[in-house]
Write a protein that holds these residues in place. Structure first.
Motif, PDB file in Angstrom:
ATOM      1  N   TRP A   8       0.830  -1.197   0.000  1.00 27.91           N
ATOM      2  CA  TRP A   8       0.000   0.000   0.000  1.00 27.91           C
ATOM      3  C   TRP A   8       0.873   1.258   0.000  1.00 27.91           C
ATOM      4  N   THR A  11       2.701   1.763  -3.304  1.00 27.21           N
ATOM      5  CA  THR A  11       1.772   2.167  -4.363  1.00 27.21           C
ATOM      6  C   THR A  11       1.394   3.637  -4.234  1.00 27.21           C
ATOM      7  N   ILE A  12       1.019   4.052  -3.031  1.00 32.18           N
ATOM      8  CA  ILE A  12       0.644   5.454  -2.819  1.00 32.18           C
ATOM      9  C   ILE A  12       1.846   6.364  -3.060  1.00 32.18           C
ATOM     10  N   PHE A  15       2.287   6.793  -6.792  1.00 33.33           N
ATOM     11  CA  PHE A  15       1.295   7.726  -7.324  1.00 33.33           C
ATOM     12  C   PHE A  15       1.665   9.168  -6.996  1.00 33.33           C
ATOM     13  N   ALA A  49      -1.105   1.902 -16.468  1.00 29.00           N
ATOM     14  CA  ALA A  49      -2.243   1.141 -15.944  1.00 29.00           C
ATOM     15  C   ALA A  49      -2.225  -0.295 -16.456  1.00 29.00           C
ATOM     16  N   PHE A  52       0.513  -2.191 -14.690  1.00 30.62           N
ATOM     17  CA  PHE A  52       0.091  -2.504 -13.320  1.00 30.62           C
ATOM     18  C   PHE A  52      -0.891  -3.670 -13.323  1.00 30.62           C
ATOM     19  N   PHE A  68      -9.230  -5.876 -11.857  1.00 26.96           N
ATOM     20  CA  PHE A  68      -8.601  -4.558 -11.998  1.00 26.96           C
ATOM     21  C   PHE A  68      -8.914  -3.948 -13.357  1.00 26.96           C
ATOM     22  N   TRP A  72     -10.877  -0.559 -13.881  1.00 25.90           N
ATOM     23  CA  TRP A  72     -10.163   0.594 -14.453  1.00 25.90           C
ATOM     24  C   TRP A  72     -10.870   1.090 -15.713  1.00 25.90           C
ATOM     25  N   TYR A 224      -7.863  -2.410  -2.401  1.00 25.72           N
ATOM     26  CA  TYR A 224      -6.627  -2.062  -3.110  1.00 25.72           C
ATOM     27  C   TYR A 224      -6.886  -1.896  -4.600  1.00 25.72           C
ATOM     28  N   THR A 228      -6.634   1.671  -6.721  1.00 27.27           N
ATOM     29  CA  THR A 228      -5.697   1.814  -7.835  1.00 27.27           C
ATOM     30  C   THR A 228      -6.433   2.045  -9.156  1.00 27.27           C
ATOM     31  N   ALA A 231      -7.388   5.631  -9.101  1.00 25.45           N
ATOM     32  CA  ALA A 231      -6.216   6.498  -9.223  1.00 25.45           C
ATOM     33  C   ALA A 231      -5.733   6.557 -10.667  1.00 25.45           C
ATOM     34  N   PHE A 232      -5.619   5.410 -11.325  1.00 26.22           N
ATOM     35  CA  PHE A 232      -5.165   5.408 -12.714  1.00 26.22           C
ATOM     36  C   PHE A 232      -6.169   6.117 -13.625  1.00 26.22           C
TER      37      PHE A 232
END
Length: 349
Positions: A8, A11-12, A15, A49, A52, A68, A72, A224, A228, A231-232
């Motif tokens: 975590w 990843t943060i 970003f 993305a 990831f 994911f 996304w 999670y 993500t 975020a992407f």
């Protein structure tokens, strides 16, 4: 899916590093980016993305990798719809073109923070109250129905309560002072419209998250992956604004496509909840099927939108040509000049 704390944190941190680099580039040279520059940046964010997602696929398995990608793509699609409102906000506050990048970047960072809080609350609610799936599913179906019903109406920007409160409580200037957020006038510190419009974009995006967050929870319940994916989707939104800003009016069927996706996810949520509670006839929809529905719907609506736009442009051009016929000047000795319309084809008789 068990995600260690260090994952975590890493990843943060990654970003934040990307956003900090992005902010450095914008602050160093504020301008309206070119189509080529926007295309390169959007391609980079999409590539990040995808990489990831492939990492999730390799280390966590195809189930979570598919979740994911489905999340996304859904969030990115819903974010494209947000751009309609962002365009209206930029016009409403008359943001200078060279500062639009900064406004979008800060507004998106604010939106990401607010979405993070919203995701945490949603994950906790689902963990404690499994009946929330019924509520989320019903809300998504209702949202889809509203999209279809009001898709033909012109969207307009209405100030939300947070923005109205900020404008009321914080004294501000009427004009911009470059990219400054605050300025001192006659010894009094005031905020500029630059700060107001950033709050407008950040808080307005949170209103859109009211349907996008339940939508992604309908595809994965892993916080999670939810974070993500969001975020992407948000990180590449600034460049996407400049890349397809002129094409937004051509995506005439986008709202209908998003309505189909939201309705599908809503029914998926309800079916999964029923299956979980022992209802035998309720199907479990696999993530690959969900991914196929999402990608297929977006592809069909995009192609149909562009085809309709080309057809409308051709019809408009034909109508314009038909209403403004060319004229030919005819002179007869000393008589005044007479304008007569040209005719095509053979004359009668």
């Amino acid at each position: 899916m068990s995600v260690p704390f260090w994952v975590w944190a890493a990843t943060i941190g990654a970003f934040l590093a990307v956003l900090a680099f992005d902010f450095y580039l914008v602050a160093r040279n504020p301008r309206d980016p070119s189509m080529r520059e926007s295309t390169i940046w959007v391609s980079c964010y999409v590539a990040l993305a995808v990489l990831f997602g492939l990492g999730v696929l390799a280390f966590a398995g195809p189930q979570y990798g598919g979740e994911f990608f489905a999340g996304w793509i859904t969030e990115y699609s819903l974010s494209v719809d947000n751009l309609f409102i962002f365009v209206l906000i930029m016009s409403r506050f008359a943001v200078p073109r060279e500062y639009r990048q900064k406004v979008l970047l800060i507004g998106i960072v604010l939106a990401l923070i607010l979405r993070g809080v919203f995701i945490a609350l949603g994950a906790e609610a689902i963990a404690r109250f499994d009946w929330m799936f019924y509520l989320f599913g019903a809300f998504l179906i209702y949202t889809a129905w509203k999209l279809i019903r009001h898709s033909e109406e012109e969207e307009e920007f209405n100030e939300n309560r947070v923005l109205r409160t900020v404008r009321k409580l914080v004294p501000s200037t009427k004009e911009y002072h470059g990219a400054a957020l605050t300025v001192r006038v006659d010894g009094r510190k005031l905020v500029t419209p630059m700060l107001i419009v950033m709050v407008a974009i950040g808080t307005t995006d949170l209103l859109f998250a009211v349907d996008s967050i339940p939508a992604i929870f309908g595809l994965t319940q892993e916080p999670y992956l939810v974070f993500t994916a969001n975020a992407f989707a948000l990180m590449g939104l600034r460049q996407l604004f400049f890349l397809i800003g002129g094409l937004l009016d051509r995506l005439v069927y986008l709202s209908k496509g998003l309505a189909i996706i939201l309705a599908f996810i809503g029914f998926k949520l309800i079916f999964e909840a029923l299956h979980h509670h022992g209802v035998a006839w309720a199907p479990e929809i696999p993530i690959l099927a969900s991914l196929g529905v999402i990608v297929g719907t977006l592809a069909i609506t995009t192609v149909a939108s562009l085809a309709k736009s080309r057809k409308d442009d051709a019809a408009a051009a034909a109508a314009a040509a038909g209403t403004t016929p060319a004229t030919t000047t005819v002179e007869k000795g000393d008589d005044p000049v007479e304008e007569v319309p040209e005719t095509s084809g053979k004359s009668a008789g």
